[in-house]
Motif scaffolding. Sequence first.
Motif, PDB file in Angstrom:
ATOM      1  N   GLU A  48       0.842  -1.200   0.000  1.00 18.01           N
ATOM      2  CA  GLU A  48       0.000   0.000   0.000  1.00 18.01           C
ATOM      3  C   GLU A  48       0.879   1.253   0.000  1.00 18.01           C
ATOM      4  OE1 GLU A  48      -3.981   1.399   2.290  1.00 18.01           O
ATOM      5  OE2 GLU A  48      -2.264   0.975   3.597  1.00 18.01           O
ATOM      6  N   TYR A  81      -6.857 -11.099  -1.900  1.00 26.85           N
ATOM      7  CA  TYR A  81      -6.368  -9.852  -1.315  1.00 26.85           C
ATOM      8  C   TYR A  81      -5.405  -9.154  -2.269  1.00 26.85           C
ATOM      9  CZ  TYR A  81      -8.178 -11.564   3.158  1.00 26.85           C
ATOM     10  OH  TYR A  81      -8.985 -12.027   4.167  1.00 26.85           O
ATOM     11  N   SER A  99      -5.981  -5.836  -4.227  1.00 26.64           N
ATOM     12  CA  SER A  99      -7.354  -5.847  -4.736  1.00 26.64           C
ATOM     13  C   SER A  99      -8.239  -4.936  -3.886  1.00 26.64           C
ATOM     14  CB  SER A  99      -7.911  -7.274  -4.693  1.00 26.64           C
ATOM     15  OG  SER A  99      -8.057  -7.667  -3.331  1.00 26.64           O
ATOM     16  N   ASP A 100      -9.465  -4.739  -4.329  1.00 26.28           N
ATOM     17  CA  ASP A 100     -10.427  -3.977  -3.526  1.00 26.28           C
ATOM     18  C   ASP A 100     -10.614  -4.647  -2.170  1.00 26.28           C
ATOM     19  OD1 ASP A 100     -10.744  -2.134  -5.554  1.00 26.28           O
ATOM     20  OD2 ASP A 100     -12.607  -3.020  -6.308  1.00 26.28           O
ATOM     21  N   LYS A 101     -10.686  -5.980  -2.156  1.00 23.43           N
ATOM     22  CA  LYS A 101     -10.828  -6.714  -0.900  1.00 23.43           C
ATOM     23  C   LYS A 101      -9.614  -6.459   0.000  1.00 23.43           C
ATOM     24  CE  LYS A 101     -11.327 -11.389   0.996  1.00 23.43           C
ATOM     25  NZ  LYS A 101     -11.418 -12.824   0.688  1.00 23.43           N
ATOM     26  N   HIS A 103      -7.651  -3.745  -0.015  1.00 26.90           N
ATOM     27  CA  HIS A 103      -7.747  -2.375   0.501  1.00 26.90           C
ATOM     28  C   HIS A 103      -8.790  -2.283   1.612  1.00 26.90           C
ATOM     29  CE1 HIS A 103      -4.978  -0.190  -2.066  1.00 26.90           C
ATOM     30  NE2 HIS A 103      -5.473  -0.801  -3.130  1.00 26.90           N
ATOM     31  N   ASP A 104      -9.938  -2.928   1.388  1.00 25.36           N
ATOM     32  CA  ASP A 104     -10.992  -2.922   2.416  1.00 25.36           C
ATOM     33  C   ASP A 104     -10.503  -3.568   3.712  1.00 25.36           C
ATOM     34  OD1 ASP A 104     -12.654  -1.736   0.551  1.00 25.36           O
ATOM     35  OD2 ASP A 104     -13.779  -3.570   0.098  1.00 25.36           O
ATOM     36  N   THR A 105      -9.746  -4.647   3.581  1.00 24.59           N
ATOM     37  CA  THR A 105      -9.215  -5.352   4.745  1.00 24.59           C
ATOM     38  C   THR A 105      -8.244  -4.461   5.513  1.00 24.59           C
ATOM     39  OG1 THR A 105      -9.511  -7.491   3.691  1.00 24.59           O
ATOM     40  CG2 THR A 105      -7.905  -7.386   5.487  1.00 24.59           C
ATOM     41  N   GLN A 107      -8.230  -1.224   5.606  1.00 23.47           N
ATOM     42  CA  GLN A 107      -9.020  -0.180   6.277  1.00 23.47           C
ATOM     43  C   GLN A 107      -9.748  -0.736   7.498  1.00 23.47           C
ATOM     44  OE1 GLN A 107      -8.579   2.779   5.985  1.00 23.47           O
ATOM     45  NE2 GLN A 107      -7.673   3.004   3.997  1.00 23.47           N
ATOM     46  N   GLU A 108     -10.282  -1.937   7.356  1.00 22.56           N
ATOM     47  CA  GLU A 108     -11.011  -2.568   8.465  1.00 22.56           C
ATOM     48  C   GLU A 108     -10.092  -2.872   9.644  1.00 22.56           C
ATOM     49  OE1 GLU A 108     -13.525  -6.671   9.388  1.00 22.56           O
ATOM     50  OE2 GLU A 108     -13.102  -6.129   7.303  1.00 22.56           O
ATOM     51  N   LYS A 110      -7.031  -1.470  10.260  1.00 14.39           N
ATOM     52  CA  LYS A 110      -6.176  -0.358  10.688  1.00 14.39           C
ATOM     53  C   LYS A 110      -6.430   0.042  12.144  1.00 14.39           C
ATOM     54  CE  LYS A 110      -4.881   2.510   7.632  1.00 14.39           C
ATOM     55  NZ  LYS A 110      -4.805   3.534   6.600  1.00 14.39           N
TER      56      LYS A 110
END
Length: 144
Positions: A48, A81, A99-101, A103-105, A107-108, A110
């Motif tokens: 990231e 991921y 992947s979007d998954k 990035h979402d992971t 953020q979740e 963090k």
Amino acid sequence: MDKIDPQQTIFYSIEKAIKTYRQYAQKNLSARLPGITVDQLLILSLLEVNPEMAQKDLASWLFKDHASITRMIELLVKNEYLSRAVNPQDRRKFKLNISDKGHDTLQELKPIILNNRQDALAGISEKEIKELFITLNKIINNCQ
């Protein structure tokens, strides 16, 4: 002959602190999202920050051998991921994309990561942290 007790060295304490923190962090991550490891999350975090990071650089940053990183990346791809594409500059290498998954992971998780760090450093002043960085860097430099 005098006995050498490894538990009486700073290196034992450093290793124990790292392992204890990793177990603590893994327990908290698994409570929120079973199936992802601290190392896998570190790979996502490094990518990231530096999307162009090569697999060999990931291995170096995470103190892992190439085979271990390859297995972790395989799992991250399998679990969606990460995605992998042939690197257009060097067809022998892969370009890793979160992947979007993924990035979402990130953020979740963090808030959990930040809380883990805060808990581990509770009661330690900024001055003590800076001094510890200086001391650890001296050890690193002495050994290189």
